[in-house]
Design a protein around this motif. Structure first.
Motif, PDB file in Angstrom:
ATOM      1  N   ALA A   1       0.833  -1.213   0.000  1.00 28.04           N
ATOM      2  CA  ALA A   1       0.000   0.000   0.000  1.00 28.04           C
ATOM      3  C   ALA A   1       0.865   1.259   0.000  1.00 28.04           C
ATOM      4  O   ALA A   1       0.570   2.221  -0.721  1.00 28.04           O
ATOM      5  N   LEU A   2       1.934   1.257   0.807  1.00 26.84           N
ATOM      6  CA  LEU A   2       2.820   2.434   0.840  1.00 26.84           C
ATOM      7  C   LEU A   2       3.464   2.640  -0.524  1.00 26.84           C
ATOM      8  O   LEU A   2       3.502   3.760  -1.061  1.00 26.84           O
ATOM      9  N   ALA A   3       3.997   1.530  -1.081  1.00 24.05           N
ATOM     10  CA  ALA A   3       4.675   1.636  -2.381  1.00 24.05           C
ATOM     11  C   ALA A   3       3.671   2.029  -3.460  1.00 24.05           C
ATOM     12  O   ALA A   3       3.974   2.857  -4.336  1.00 24.05           O
ATOM     13  N   GLY A   4       2.463   1.466  -3.372  1.00 22.96           N
ATOM     14  CA  GLY A   4       1.426   1.808  -4.352  1.00 22.96           C
ATOM     15  C   GLY A   4       1.056   3.278  -4.299  1.00 22.96           C
ATOM     16  O   GLY A   4       0.646   3.872  -5.294  1.00 22.96           O
TER      17      GLY A   4
ATOM     18  N   ILE B   1      -1.155   0.117  15.001  1.00 21.14           N
ATOM     19  CA  ILE B   1      -2.319  -0.525  14.389  1.00 21.14           C
ATOM     20  C   ILE B   1      -2.523  -1.836  15.144  1.00 21.14           C
ATOM     21  O   ILE B   1      -1.580  -2.609  15.312  1.00 21.14           O
ATOM     22  N   ALA B   2      -3.746  -2.042  15.626  1.00 21.96           N
ATOM     23  CA  ALA B   2      -4.031  -3.219  16.457  1.00 21.96           C
ATOM     24  C   ALA B   2      -4.969  -4.162  15.705  1.00 21.96           C
ATOM     25  O   ALA B   2      -6.187  -4.049  15.816  1.00 21.96           O
TER      26      ALA B   2
ATOM     27  N   ALA C   1      -4.325  -2.725   5.021  1.00 24.87           N
ATOM     28  CA  ALA C   1      -3.287  -1.876   4.428  1.00 24.87           C
ATOM     29  C   ALA C   1      -3.642  -0.378   4.399  1.00 24.87           C
ATOM     30  O   ALA C   1      -2.784   0.467   4.693  1.00 24.87           O
ATOM     31  N   PRO C   2      -4.884  -0.004   4.059  1.00 26.55           N
ATOM     32  CA  PRO C   2      -5.184   1.428   3.997  1.00 26.55           C
ATOM     33  C   PRO C   2      -4.944   2.156   5.324  1.00 26.55           C
ATOM     34  O   PRO C   2      -4.656   3.353   5.337  1.00 26.55           O
ATOM     35  N   ALA C   3      -5.058   1.433   6.447  1.00 28.66           N
ATOM     36  CA  ALA C   3      -4.816   2.069   7.750  1.00 28.66           C
ATOM     37  C   ALA C   3      -3.382   2.582   7.827  1.00 28.66           C
ATOM     38  O   ALA C   3      -3.111   3.652   8.383  1.00 28.66           O
TER      39      ALA C   3
ATOM     40  N   GLN D   1      -4.660   4.430  18.537  1.00 31.64           N
ATOM     41  CA  GLN D   1      -4.476   3.135  17.934  1.00 31.64           C
ATOM     42  C   GLN D   1      -5.670   2.901  17.031  1.00 31.64           C
ATOM     43  O   GLN D   1      -6.780   3.298  17.341  1.00 31.64           O
ATOM     44  N   ILE D   2      -5.416   2.255  15.935  1.00 30.74           N
ATOM     45  CA  ILE D   2      -6.519   1.863  15.082  1.00 30.74           C
ATOM     46  C   ILE D   2      -6.926   0.459  15.491  1.00 30.74           C
ATOM     47  O   ILE D   2      -6.146  -0.470  15.401  1.00 30.74           O
ATOM     48  N   HIS D   3      -8.128   0.350  15.994  1.00 30.62           N
ATOM     49  CA  HIS D   3      -8.619  -0.972  16.407  1.00 30.62           C
ATOM     50  C   HIS D   3      -9.252  -1.604  15.179  1.00 30.62           C
ATOM     51  O   HIS D   3     -10.327  -1.218  14.765  1.00 30.62           O
ATOM     52  N   HIS D   4      -8.550  -2.521  14.591  1.00 31.88           N
ATOM     53  CA  HIS D   4      -9.016  -3.084  13.333  1.00 31.88           C
ATOM     54  C   HIS D   4      -9.488  -4.487  13.611  1.00 31.88           C
ATOM     55  O   HIS D   4      -8.709  -5.424  13.638  1.00 31.88           O
TER      56      HIS D   4
END
Ligand SMILES: NC(=O)c1ccc[n+]([C@@H]2O[C@H](COP(=O)([O-])OP(=O)(O)OC[C@H]3O[C@@H](n4cnc5c(N)ncnc54)[C@H](OP(=O)(O)O)[C@@H]3O)[C@@H](O)[C@H]2O)c1
Length: 251
Positions: free
Chosen positions: A25-28, A181-182, A220-222, A245-248
């Motif tokens: 995602a970062l490279a994209g 990211i969790a 990945a978008p997170a 934190q992103i609770h995913h």
């Protein structure tokens, strides 16, 4: 909105699973990204697969829990800098307290927590040179909730969540954000056998509204979201969004 052209990134544990999806995602999004893992062959295969999708990445093989200085220096040599570091390496040992000796508990803490601190400390001089350094740890819902028979991983990820908060307030004044990211339940290669286990499927069905494991690409978008410069400073110039934190939860 999420153009990362001109940024440089390193993703540890980026050869497969969630780390690879974040690196992709970062490279994209345009960041010149290097992935790390212990297996050079695994990294090379990942690199070729991404190349087939039109995405170029670099590789830096090595055990990040032992050789963080050499690996980070190798990545910086390839990209010319370090704006974004995602530390995704983490291992799990599901043995309960009766089965696990204190030295084994300490070994897992070393891999999942102490190594993260070493990676952050090693990367710090490079991240400080960035106009907007980003450090992202990958914790787990185990940082906040526990399943029976999982003491070491639960303690390590809880510690990593606390380390995230501590570094966020320590480094925020230096223009550097620290987030975590969790993830919840993601069917990566490593736990594909668990995803196929009917008892665990029943557990997931009760707890996850979508009644399924997360797909690695869904997280990945997170990682890209946390790079966005606009989230770093509010109008008064105060650092914010640095200890979240992103609770995913597996969707
Ligand atoms: N999958 C989930 O459901 C889930 C849920 C919550 C949290 N998490 C966390 O998310 C992170 C990634 O999980 P995942 O399931 O994607 O893991 P994974 O599929 O097992 O991938 C781990 C990656 O890390 C590399 N790695 C492992 N130890 C390393 C070391 N010492 N030095 C350098 N690279 C190393 C592996 O490559 P090599 O083997 O070649 O080194 C591989 O590329 C972990 O921190 C995990 O605790 C995952």
């Amino acid at each position: 909105m999420f153009d990362l052209s001109g940024k440089t990134a390193l993703v540890t544990g980026g050869g497969r699973g969630l780390g690879l999806e974040m690196a992709k995602a970062l490279a994209g999004a345009g960041a010149w990204t290097v992935i790390n893992g212990r297996s050079g062959q695994g990294l090379e295969e990942a690199r070729k697969r991404l190349q087939g999708d039109g995405i170029e990445i670099g590789i830096a093989a090595g055990d990040i829990t032992r050789d963080a200085p050499a690996i980070i220096a190798a990545a910086v040599e390839k990209t010319g800098g370090l704006d974004i570091l995602i530390h995704a390496v983490g291992e799990r040992d599901r043995r309960g307290t009766e089965a696990m000796e204190p030295h084994e508990f300490a070994a897992l803490l070393n891999t999942d927590l102490t190594a993260a601190y070493a990676v952050a400390k090693t990367a710090l001089p490079y991240l400080r040179r960035s106009a907007a350094g980003r450090l992202i740890f990958v914790t787990s819902i185990a940082a906040f909730a526990a399943r029976a028979g999982d003491p070491a991983y639960t303690a390590a990820k809880g510690g990593l969540a606390a380390l995230t908060r501590s570094l966020a307030v320590e480094l925020g004044a230096d223009n550097l954000t620290v987030n975590a990211i969790a993830p919840g339940w993601f069917a990566t290669e490593t736990n594909a056998h668990l995803a196929a286990d009917p008892a665990l499927k029943a557990f997931v069905d009760i707890r996850i509204p979508l009644k399924r494991w997360g797909r690695p690409e869904e997280i990945a978008p997170a990682a890209v979201f946390l790079e966005r410069d606009a989230f770093r400073r509010n109008r008064k110039g105060d650092s914010f969004f640095c200890a979240n934190q992103i609770h995913h939860s597996g969707r």
